[in-house]
Scaffold this active site. Structure first.
Site, PDB file in Angstrom:
ATOM      1  N   LYS A  51       0.839  -1.096  -0.061  1.00 19.79           N
ATOM      2  CA  LYS A  51       0.007   0.163  -0.039  1.00 19.79           C
ATOM      3  C   LYS A  51       0.978   1.233  -0.046  1.00 19.79           C
ATOM      4  CE  LYS A  51      -0.261  -0.590   4.872  1.00 19.79           C
ATOM      5  NZ  LYS A  51      -0.934  -0.686   6.107  1.00 19.79           N
ATOM      6  N   TYR A  82      16.510  30.718   7.655  1.00 22.13           N
ATOM      7  CA  TYR A  82      15.417  31.168   8.102  1.00 22.13           C
ATOM      8  C   TYR A  82      15.246  31.599   9.670  1.00 22.13           C
ATOM      9  CZ  TYR A  82      12.921  30.633   3.821  1.00 22.13           C
ATOM     10  OH  TYR A  82      12.645  30.562   2.344  1.00 22.13           O
ATOM     11  N   MET A  93      12.379  24.511   2.573  1.00 22.50           N
ATOM     12  CA  MET A  93      11.564  23.670   1.567  1.00 22.50           C
ATOM     13  C   MET A  93      12.590  22.855   0.483  1.00 22.50           C
ATOM     14  SD  MET A  93       8.778  24.724  -1.468  1.00 22.50           S
ATOM     15  CE  MET A  93       7.548  25.547  -0.178  1.00 22.50           C
TER      16      MET A  93
END
Ligand SMILES: *Cc1c(COP(=O)(O)O)cnc(C)c1O
Length: 372
Positions: free
Chosen positions: A53, A268, A316
């Site tokens: 799955k 950041y 990101m």
């Protein structure tokens, strides 16, 4: 994701080629087969039906299932949704393999069960009645809830299910809530309930174990084992398990090296401040690729067989590693391994606030999958 595609990578040539610009996942299909053999050895004579799955936990359901079918002898597989089952049927190129869908059938999905020749796992009296009415005599599995209280038919509904006309239950299964702790009393409770409840369906094969149960001893094995994570290199337990070989390796190249003076910050929110002259390696992987933000300050990567820690926030597309103490200086183009043969998945996941399950499954579609 690219998971359905296979490539023919040159083993060892991991810093070469187009995939070296961003992150990638190397998937060792030989180690996958080794883990299958290890589990088969732990449960002699009991067939294994791999849980593939969710794209085989992110590794690619097609290549994983094909390998386990062609090289390891697996003939039964579990997915959740009929759409996953249909894609798997096409990828397997084997009409005889049994593909079970944990989610069971619904009126709208019955045609997919037909065309892809899927076997439902029935989770309720309603699903049992639907299947028996529309496909009388067709094989089905039944999921009993023995204490997980998540999905499955409650024990109180079993007499009604057993009385449904035209129902042909060939496999009765249940799922352990506490297999991560083999000594947890709930495991024995569920096993006892399972054996008693299954008597409503005499003649059906029985299945209680996933990866954890497979490694918990004979009394959990019954007639079929449904392993997932242990095939893919993760421990099902609250501790790591050295019997399980690494299968996937998460790797990414260093893009740039920065030299910071004390007092300068990284990334950041200026979340990391250098307290000494510091070398920072910017690596091409971030939370957009599924590397958890919780790995900031704790996650590590291996460069030239040495560990470097993530400092500053995970962004990101990038993480930043403190490579100051590496004996061989890190350079742009060098490869950082976030888990794999040189850093166990269990440890890497824990450092990033994850388990092997959600770390693997959460790896996004941007990282290439390479099959070795
Ligand atoms: C996912 C799943 C499995 C496989 O579990 P692992 O712990 O990954 O081995 C087996 N059975 C059921 C019902 C599942 O949902």
């Amino acid at each position: 994701m690219n998971a359905g595609q296979t490539s023919t990578p040159q083993q060892g040539a991991i810093s070469q080629g187009p995939v070296a610009k961003g992150p990638w996942i190397d998937i060792d299909l030989g180690a996958l087969c080794d883990n299958y053999a290890m589990l088969a050895g732990a449960a002699p004579g009991v067939p294994l039906a791999p849980a593939v799955k969710c794209e085989a936990y992110g590794l690619g359901a097609g290549p994983v299932a094909r390998t386990l079918c062609n090289r390891a002898g697996a003939r039964e597989f579990f997915v959740v949704y009929p759409e996953e089952g249909a894609a798997l049927r096409a990828a397997l190129n084997d009409a005889d393999s049994v593909i079970y869908c944990f989610g069971g059938p619904a009126e709208e999905t019955l045609p997919i069960f037909d065309t892809a020749k899927l076997t439902p796992v029935l989770n309720s009296l309603d699903q049992a009645a639907l299947w028996a009415a529309r496909k009388p005599g067709a094989e089905a599995a039944l999921h009993l809830d023995t204490g997980m209280n998540r999905l499955g038919a409650p024990v109180s509904s079993l007499a009604d299910i057993a009385a449904v006309n035209g129902l042909n239950i060939t496999l009765v299964m249940s799922h352990l809530a506490c297999a991560s702790e083999p000594d947890h009393p709930k495991n024995r409770e569920q096993r006892a309930r399972f054996m008693e409840a299954a008597q409503n369906f005499s003649g059906a094969r029985l299945s209680l174990a996933a990866s954890g149960g497979a490694l918990m001893g004979k009394e959990y094995h019954f007639d079929l084992i449904r392993p997932g994570i242990a095939l893919y290199g993760g421990s099902p337990f609250a501790q790591d398990d050295a019997r399980i070989k690494p299968v996937a390796a998460l790797r990414a190249p260093i893009l740039q090296i920065r030299h910071l003076a004390p007092g300068e910050t990284v990334g950041y929110d200026a979340a990391f401040t250098a307290e000494r002259p510091t070398r920072i390696a910017t690596v091409a992987i971030g939370y957009g690729d599924g590397y958890p933000r919780a790995g900031a300050g704790r996650g590590e990567a291996i460069i030239h067989n040495e560990r470097a820690r993530i400092v500053g926030k995970v962004s990101m597309d990038f993480v930043t590693l403190d490579v100051t103490d590496l004996k061989k200086p890190a350079e742009p183009g060098d490869i950082a391994e976030f888990f794999g043969p040189s850093l166990r998945l269990f440890e890497a996941a824990a450092a990033a606030g994850r388990t092997a399950y959600d770390f693997l499954t959460g790896l996004g579609g941007r990282a290439h999958r390479r099959y070795l």
